[in-house]
Design a protein around this motif. Structure first.
Motif, PDB file in Angstrom:
ATOM      1  N   ILE A 179     -49.661  17.767  11.986  1.00 51.62           N
ATOM      2  CA  ILE A 179     -50.866  17.191  11.381  1.00 51.62           C
ATOM      3  C   ILE A 179     -51.366  16.060  12.248  1.00 51.62           C
ATOM      4  O   ILE A 179     -50.600  15.167  12.615  1.00 51.62           O
ATOM      5  CB  ILE A 179     -50.575  16.711   9.957  1.00 51.62           C
ATOM      6  CG1 ILE A 179     -50.297  17.924   9.055  1.00 51.62           C
ATOM      7  CG2 ILE A 179     -51.741  15.901   9.412  1.00 51.62           C
ATOM      8  CD1 ILE A 179     -49.889  17.564   7.654  1.00 51.62           C
ATOM      9  N   THR A 180     -52.637  16.110  12.561  1.00 48.21           N
ATOM     10  CA  THR A 180     -53.244  15.054  13.364  1.00 48.21           C
ATOM     11  C   THR A 180     -54.092  14.173  12.456  1.00 48.21           C
ATOM     12  O   THR A 180     -53.600  13.252  11.846  1.00 48.21           O
ATOM     13  CB  THR A 180     -54.061  15.662  14.513  1.00 48.21           C
ATOM     14  OG1 THR A 180     -55.037  16.584  13.980  1.00 48.21           O
ATOM     15  CG2 THR A 180     -53.134  16.414  15.480  1.00 48.21           C
ATOM     16  N   MET A 212     -56.254  12.959   9.155  1.00 44.12           N
ATOM     17  CA  MET A 212     -56.269  13.123   7.702  1.00 44.12           C
ATOM     18  C   MET A 212     -57.395  12.265   7.164  1.00 44.12           C
ATOM     19  O   MET A 212     -57.646  11.163   7.693  1.00 44.12           O
ATOM     20  CB  MET A 212     -54.941  12.690   7.064  1.00 44.12           C
ATOM     21  CG  MET A 212     -53.716  13.393   7.596  1.00 44.12           C
ATOM     22  SD  MET A 212     -52.202  12.868   6.750  1.00 44.12           S
ATOM     23  CE  MET A 212     -52.293  13.851   5.246  1.00 44.12           C
ATOM     24  N   MET A 215     -61.725   8.683   7.655  1.00 40.20           N
ATOM     25  CA  MET A 215     -60.797   9.515   8.394  1.00 40.20           C
ATOM     26  C   MET A 215     -59.802   8.621   9.118  1.00 40.20           C
ATOM     27  O   MET A 215     -60.145   7.503   9.518  1.00 40.20           O
ATOM     28  CB  MET A 215     -61.521  10.394   9.407  1.00 40.20           C
ATOM     29  CG  MET A 215     -62.341  11.504   8.786  1.00 40.20           C
ATOM     30  SD  MET A 215     -61.291  12.787   8.095  1.00 40.20           S
ATOM     31  CE  MET A 215     -62.500  13.769   7.215  1.00 40.20           C
ATOM     32  N   GLN A 229     -59.060  16.249   3.530  1.00 46.51           N
ATOM     33  CA  GLN A 229     -59.152  17.147   4.681  1.00 46.51           C
ATOM     34  C   GLN A 229     -58.075  16.778   5.681  1.00 46.51           C
ATOM     35  O   GLN A 229     -57.882  15.593   5.988  1.00 46.51           O
ATOM     36  CB  GLN A 229     -60.530  17.042   5.340  1.00 46.51           C
ATOM     37  CG  GLN A 229     -60.735  18.022   6.478  1.00 46.51           C
ATOM     38  CD  GLN A 229     -62.104  17.889   7.124  1.00 46.51           C
ATOM     39  OE1 GLN A 229     -62.775  16.868   6.958  1.00 46.51           O
ATOM     40  NE2 GLN A 229     -62.520  18.893   7.870  1.00 46.51           N
ATOM     41  N   VAL A 230     -57.388  17.786   6.169  1.00 51.47           N
ATOM     42  CA  VAL A 230     -56.286  17.576   7.109  1.00 51.47           C
ATOM     43  C   VAL A 230     -56.518  18.449   8.335  1.00 51.47           C
ATOM     44  O   VAL A 230     -56.818  19.637   8.212  1.00 51.47           O
ATOM     45  CB  VAL A 230     -54.943  17.929   6.438  1.00 51.47           C
ATOM     46  CG1 VAL A 230     -53.835  18.025   7.465  1.00 51.47           C
ATOM     47  CG2 VAL A 230     -54.592  16.899   5.376  1.00 51.47           C
ATOM     48  N   TYR A 231     -56.381  17.856   9.488  1.00 48.82           N
ATOM     49  CA  TYR A 231     -56.500  18.579  10.751  1.00 48.82           C
ATOM     50  C   TYR A 231     -55.095  18.828  11.311  1.00 48.82           C
ATOM     51  O   TYR A 231     -54.235  17.952  11.280  1.00 48.82           O
ATOM     52  CB  TYR A 231     -57.307  17.768  11.761  1.00 48.82           C
ATOM     53  CG  TYR A 231     -58.757  17.580  11.376  1.00 48.82           C
ATOM     54  CD1 TYR A 231     -59.163  16.507  10.596  1.00 48.82           C
ATOM     55  CD2 TYR A 231     -59.735  18.475  11.825  1.00 48.82           C
ATOM     56  CE1 TYR A 231     -60.496  16.332  10.252  1.00 48.82           C
ATOM     57  CE2 TYR A 231     -61.070  18.303  11.491  1.00 48.82           C
ATOM     58  CZ  TYR A 231     -61.435  17.234  10.706  1.00 48.82           C
ATOM     59  OH  TYR A 231     -62.751  17.062  10.370  1.00 48.82           O
ATOM     60  N   THR A 232     -54.920  20.013  11.846  1.00 48.34           N
ATOM     61  CA  THR A 232     -53.639  20.328  12.465  1.00 48.34           C
ATOM     62  C   THR A 232     -53.832  20.612  13.952  1.00 48.34           C
ATOM     63  O   THR A 232     -54.944  20.903  14.408  1.00 48.34           O
ATOM     64  CB  THR A 232     -52.991  21.543  11.805  1.00 48.34           C
ATOM     65  OG1 THR A 232     -53.807  22.708  12.051  1.00 48.34           O
ATOM     66  CG2 THR A 232     -52.825  21.348  10.313  1.00 48.34           C
ATOM     67  N   ASP A 271     -58.268  23.209  10.320  1.00 49.45           N
ATOM     68  CA  ASP A 271     -58.207  22.183   9.301  1.00 49.45           C
ATOM     69  C   ASP A 271     -58.076  22.801   7.916  1.00 49.45           C
ATOM     70  O   ASP A 271     -58.377  23.976   7.710  1.00 49.45           O
ATOM     71  CB  ASP A 271     -59.437  21.268   9.363  1.00 49.45           C
ATOM     72  CG  ASP A 271     -60.734  22.011   9.083  1.00 49.45           C
ATOM     73  OD1 ASP A 271     -61.619  21.437   8.419  1.00 49.45           O
ATOM     74  OD2 ASP A 271     -60.862  23.159   9.533  1.00 49.45           O
ATOM     75  N   TYR A 272     -57.640  22.016   6.988  1.00 49.02           N
ATOM     76  CA  TYR A 272     -57.404  22.454   5.621  1.00 49.02           C
ATOM     77  C   TYR A 272     -58.024  21.471   4.645  1.00 49.02           C
ATOM     78  O   TYR A 272     -58.140  20.269   4.945  1.00 49.02           O
ATOM     79  CB  TYR A 272     -55.888  22.555   5.353  1.00 49.02           C
ATOM     80  CG  TYR A 272     -55.220  23.630   6.173  1.00 49.02           C
ATOM     81  CD1 TYR A 272     -54.823  23.381   7.478  1.00 49.02           C
ATOM     82  CD2 TYR A 272     -55.009  24.901   5.650  1.00 49.02           C
ATOM     83  CE1 TYR A 272     -54.227  24.366   8.247  1.00 49.02           C
ATOM     84  CE2 TYR A 272     -54.409  25.894   6.406  1.00 49.02           C
ATOM     85  CZ  TYR A 272     -54.026  25.624   7.701  1.00 49.02           C
ATOM     86  OH  TYR A 272     -53.435  26.610   8.462  1.00 49.02           O
ATOM     87  N   TRP A 273     -58.393  22.025   3.468  1.00 47.86           N
ATOM     88  CA  TRP A 273     -59.062  21.217   2.449  1.00 47.86           C
ATOM     89  C   TRP A 273     -58.276  21.258   1.151  1.00 47.86           C
ATOM     90  O   TRP A 273     -57.709  22.290   0.784  1.00 47.86           O
ATOM     91  CB  TRP A 273     -60.464  21.778   2.185  1.00 47.86           C
ATOM     92  CG  TRP A 273     -61.415  21.625   3.316  1.00 47.86           C
ATOM     93  CD1 TRP A 273     -61.526  22.431   4.417  1.00 47.86           C
ATOM     94  CD2 TRP A 273     -62.412  20.608   3.472  1.00 47.86           C
ATOM     95  NE1 TRP A 273     -62.525  21.978   5.242  1.00 47.86           N
ATOM     96  CE2 TRP A 273     -63.092  20.865   4.688  1.00 47.86           C
ATOM     97  CE3 TRP A 273     -62.794  19.516   2.700  1.00 47.86           C
ATOM     98  CZ2 TRP A 273     -64.133  20.055   5.136  1.00 47.86           C
ATOM     99  CZ3 TRP A 273     -63.836  18.721   3.160  1.00 47.86           C
ATOM    100  CH2 TRP A 273     -64.491  18.992   4.358  1.00 47.86           C
TER     101      TRP A 273
END
Length: 116
Positions: free
Chosen positions: A31-32, A34, A50, A96-99, A104-106
């Motif tokens: 995870i980068t 968030m 962010m 929201q999370v960036y990988t 990314d995921y919500w």
């Protein structure tokens, strides 16, 4: 896949505070970034705050000085402390999370209602 569980939304009077939490789980993805976005009825989704894994932050101008984003990397959890809330900030708040390398995921969203 990354699962995100949000909590902390609710009803608050104008000028009040809420703290949102979002915990990520279910994957070995790195995870980068968030953060949080919000969407009010009839309006586009907008960035609220962010935070990079390094700790650098980015806030919407409208929330600077009132909202604080933080994260616990060991727990893959991001928080949003919201103070001095305004009625116009009532919205669904999404985590929201960036990988790294996996998009990314919500989260499902949590409702924040601010009464005047």
């Amino acid at each position: 896949q990354v699962q995100l569980v949000e909590s902390g939304g609710g009803l608050v009077q104008a000028g009040g505070s809420l703290r949102l939490s979002c915990a990520a789980s279910g994957s070995d993805f790195s995870i980068t970034g968030m953060g949080w976005r919000r969407q009010a009825p009839g309006k586009p989704r907008e960035v609220v705050a962010m935070m990079a894994r390094s700790g650098s932050t980015n806030y919407a101008d409208s929330v600077k000085g009132r909202f604080t984003i933080s994260r616990d990397n060991a727990k893959n959890t991001v928080y949003l402390q919201m103070n001095s809330l305004k009625p116009e900030e009532a919205a669904v708040y999404f985590c929201q999370v960036y990988t790294l390398g996996h998009g990314d995921y919500w989260g499902q969203g949590t409702q924040v209602t601010v009464s005047s």
